[in-house]
Design an enzyme around this catalytic site. Structure first.
Site, mmCIF file in Angstrom:
data_model
loop_
_atom_site.group_PDB
_atom_site.id
_atom_site.type_symbol
_atom_site.label_atom_id
_atom_site.label_comp_id
_atom_site.label_asym_id
_atom_site.label_seq_id
_atom_site.Cartn_x
_atom_site.Cartn_y
_atom_site.Cartn_z
ATOM 1 N N ALA A 37 63.721 -61.036 37.208
ATOM 2 C CA ALA A 37 63.536 -62.445 36.873
ATOM 3 C C ALA A 37 64.537 -62.336 35.721
ATOM 4 C CB ALA A 37 62.269 -62.634 36.542
ATOM 5 N N LYS A 120 72.453 -38.670 56.999
ATOM 6 C CA LYS A 120 73.344 -39.651 57.830
ATOM 7 C C LYS A 120 72.796 -40.859 58.169
ATOM 8 C CE LYS A 120 76.311 -39.677 61.828
ATOM 9 N NZ LYS A 120 75.879 -41.152 62.432
ATOM 10 N N CYS A 416 78.307 -50.148 101.676
ATOM 11 C CA CYS A 416 78.841 -50.481 100.303
ATOM 12 C C CYS A 416 78.168 -51.931 100.031
ATOM 13 C CB CYS A 416 80.247 -50.655 100.421
ATOM 14 S SG CYS A 416 80.957 -51.700 98.591
#
Length: 675
Positions: A37, A120, A416
């Protein structure tokens, strides 16, 4: 403009110094000087005074972190020193291999260099440039050699000093580190986004990366990014700044200059101590207020670091030891099959979304029929999934005790899913393939590969437009692209004149792409960009490549029998020969502009390093010219370097070259050598 009283001018200076000191104590020393503050009250007093007297505003004022006008775009800039990523290790065996490898490269050490271990941080890498102590540029990693300048956004990060905490700063200084979001801040951002009706961020890393690329720096400031520094590059010593000799000293120097450095670091004398650090943090890291996904290990002695240098991708003196990926159990709801540009049918498990390593995952490849049989996959199975390398989701195993009654083993389709033609599996392969050359999925994949950045780089042709072109049968071969015009493109949904003109222009420009890119773009199985380069160096014309058999191709160093046979068979296929003829007629490049057989090898046996910005040549151009003349270009200076080509803003490579007595060349000197 108001006249500044001496008392107000002094007050502005006092406030600035006090707030900078408070920021350093809070972020650099973790020892706050005042309550938040109180800081806010003093900060707003400074804001009011600068609003009254704009002539007193300076670039390093704490008030200048926020409120700059939104950027319209980011500019790509060259890194002074490449910002490399790290090689990954996933177990102690990988660590031992790395340790043995670097030891072999420096066999005559008088003493061990030691190690420094750091957590890391899971965020976004930044490069910060300071000139005479002032922050002048902040850049993303980008591709490691170039990144996006995001200085306005970087200035909003309170833990990044705008002015270095030093009386006599060096001419230039570069700091590398990680920008990240704390977990509490990340949670609050997502709560705010939900209230605003916006999509949540998947994880803190994505949120940090997205925040850094915001065009409005006010948005960046509101998200409260944090920053840990871990690397420093200095132009030279000053009266109160010595050049660090170790990684540990470098971290201490960063603290001295006002940067926040991760406190959870340790000096280690052996890999056994590194292992202890790694094990200690495997659980403790879960209590940290930010995400970490591993441990970074660096050799402590900076002299040994310089001697080891870099590979094309990584520093040889550092490695990231990743923690084991998270695992989660979920239920397979269905299995879909994708058809790639080579006709490979790839089964993909679609499952109930789960959180893995901080991201939401709902699908994972099952690779092929053999992998499905090995796992004994049934629709409805509960499976354990993980992220391999914490990047790619994979199905690890099945929990058969949770299999629903009546569940059937999954069988790969015999046709396919794209064209309906029979799918086959050769005895020599685990992959099921569609062998229909007219399959829409194969065509679509081939086109997407052809226009990609690494191949012909045709800007504006994304997957959606490629899909429209194939679905409408406007394009049934990559050669058809070169018969498109603006009128034809305007028949596509949501196609405007400006975009159509851009695409036609990009297609025309792609005709100038060199032979090796064209070869890569053809999508021959096993031929990546590196292999394409090798092939075109040895066969500078398409006619020369088409005239040899697989055995001859396999004699090229780096090209194995499988690749050679794939290339030979592709060029023997009549439809592919017709494609080559059409592309030649369209004006594409099927001949190297300068082949090694005709270029004088005036620089054979010479090794070059390029540093700084050259007056007229781009670095890639200079590199190519040296290589065409038989020379070798490396990324680091050593006793084996023949010449260092020096441009403006040369960095530590020049300093090292001078210390080793290596010959220095200007751009003009290099061009003279090449004549």
């Amino acid at each position: 403009m108001n006249t500044v009283s001496s008392s107000d001018q002094a007050r502005v200076q006092e406030l600035r110094q006090l707030l900078q000191k408070a920021s350093y104590a809070y972020y650099g020393l973790d020892a706050p000087l005042m309550e938040d503050a109180v800081y806010d009250q003093l900060y707003h007093e400074l804001v009011d005074l600068e609003a009254q007297y704009p002539q007193l505003i300076t670039p390093d004022s704490p008030t200048q972190r926020v409120g700059e006008r939104p950027a319209t775009q980011f500019v790509s800039v060259q890194h002074r020193i490449p910002l490399y990523s790290l090689e990954n290790a996933f177990d102690r065996g990988d660590m031992d291999t790395w340790d043995e490898r670097w030891h072999k490269l420096v066999p005559n050490l008088s003493q061990e260099p030691g190690y420094v271990t750091e957590l890391k941080i899971d965020g976004s890498a930044l490069a910060l440039t300071y000139e005479n102590g002032l922050l002048v540029r902040g850049t993303t990693r980008g591709d490691g050699t170039k990144g996006e300048e995001i200085t306005q956004n970087v200035r909003t990060i309170r833990s990044i000093p705008l002015r270095l905490n030093i009386e006599h700063p060096p001419e230039w200084l570069e700091v590398r580190g990680e920008a990240f979001l704390g977990l509490q801040v990340f949670d609050q951002i997502n709560r705010d986004r939900i209230q605003a009706g916006e999509a949540e961020f998947a994880n803190p890393r994505n949120a940090a990366a997205g925040t850094l690329r915001q065009l409005d720096s006010k948005v960046v400031a509101e998200r409260k990014l944090d920053f840990f520094a871990y690397t420093i590059h200095i132009s030279g010593p000053t009266d109160d700044l010595a050049l660090p000799q170790t990684q540990w000293q470098a971290l201490e120097t960063l603290k001295q200059l006002g940067f926040r450095v991760n406190p959870n670091r340790r000096q280690c004398e052996s890999l056994a101590e590194v292992q202890t650090y790694y094990d200690d943090w495997s659980l403790k890291r879960l209590d940290l207020p930010y995400l970490t996904d591993g441990v970074v290990i660096k050799l402590d002695n900076l002299g040994v670091q310089d001697e080891l240098g870099f590979t094309q991708k990584f520093p040889r003196w550092a490695i990231a030891w990743k923690y084991p990926p998270e695992e989660a159990a979920t239920r397979i709801e269905q299995i879909t099959v994708n058809v790639g540009r080579t006709g490979a049918l790839t089964p993909v498990a679609e499952f109930k979304p789960v959180q893995l390593a901080g991201t939401t995952v709902s699908r994972a490849t099952l690779h092929n029929r053999d992998r499905i049989s090995e796992l004994d996959i049934h629709i409805g199975d509960t499976v354990v999934v993980r992220k391999a390398g914490e990047i790619i989701p994979e199905v690890l195993r099945v929990l058969p005790e949770l299999r629903p009654a009546g569940a059937q083993p999954y069988q790969m389709p015999t046709a396919c899913p794209s064209c309906g033609q029979p799918a086959v599996q050769l005895e020599t392969e685990a992959v099921t393939r569609c062998v229909n050359a007219s399959c829409p999925a194969i065509l679509r994949g081939s086109l997407i590969h052809w226009v990609s950045r690494g191949a012909l780089d045709i800007d504006g042709l994304g997957e959606k437009i490629v899909g429209q072109l194939t679905d409408s049968q406007m394009v049934q071969s990559v050669a058809d692209l070169y018969e498109l015009n603006e009128d034809k493109l305007m028949d596509l949904d949501r196609m405007g004149t400006k975009l159509a003109r851009k695409i036609v222009s990009a297609i025309a420009t792609s005709k100038q792409q060199p032979w090796h890119r064209v070869l890569y773009g053809l999508g021959i199985r096993h031929v990546g960009s590196v292999n394409a380069q090798l092939l075109t160096e040895n066969y500078p014309t398409v006619d020369a490549l088409m005239a040899v058999d697989g055995d001859k191709i396999a004699t090229i160093h780096g090209i194995g029998p499988e690749i050679a046979q794939s290339v030979y068979e592709w060029f023997q296929t009549p439809t592919n020969q017709t494609l080559i003829q059409r592309l030649q007629s369209a004006g594409l490049q099927f001949e190297a502009i300068v082949s090694e057989s005709t270029q004088p090898q005036t620089l054979s046996g010479k090794t070059f390093v390029i540093t700084g910005t050259l007056p007229t040549l781009k670095r890639d151009q200079a590199k190519q010219m040296i290589q065409d003349a038989g020379g070798k270009v490396t990324g680091s200076v050593s006793k084996n370097t023949s010449y260092v080509v020096v441009g403006a803003d040369a960095g530590s490579k020049l300093t090292k070259a001078q210390s080793l007595g290596i010959n220095q060349l200007s751009e003009a000197d290099l061009l003279a050598l090449l004549q």
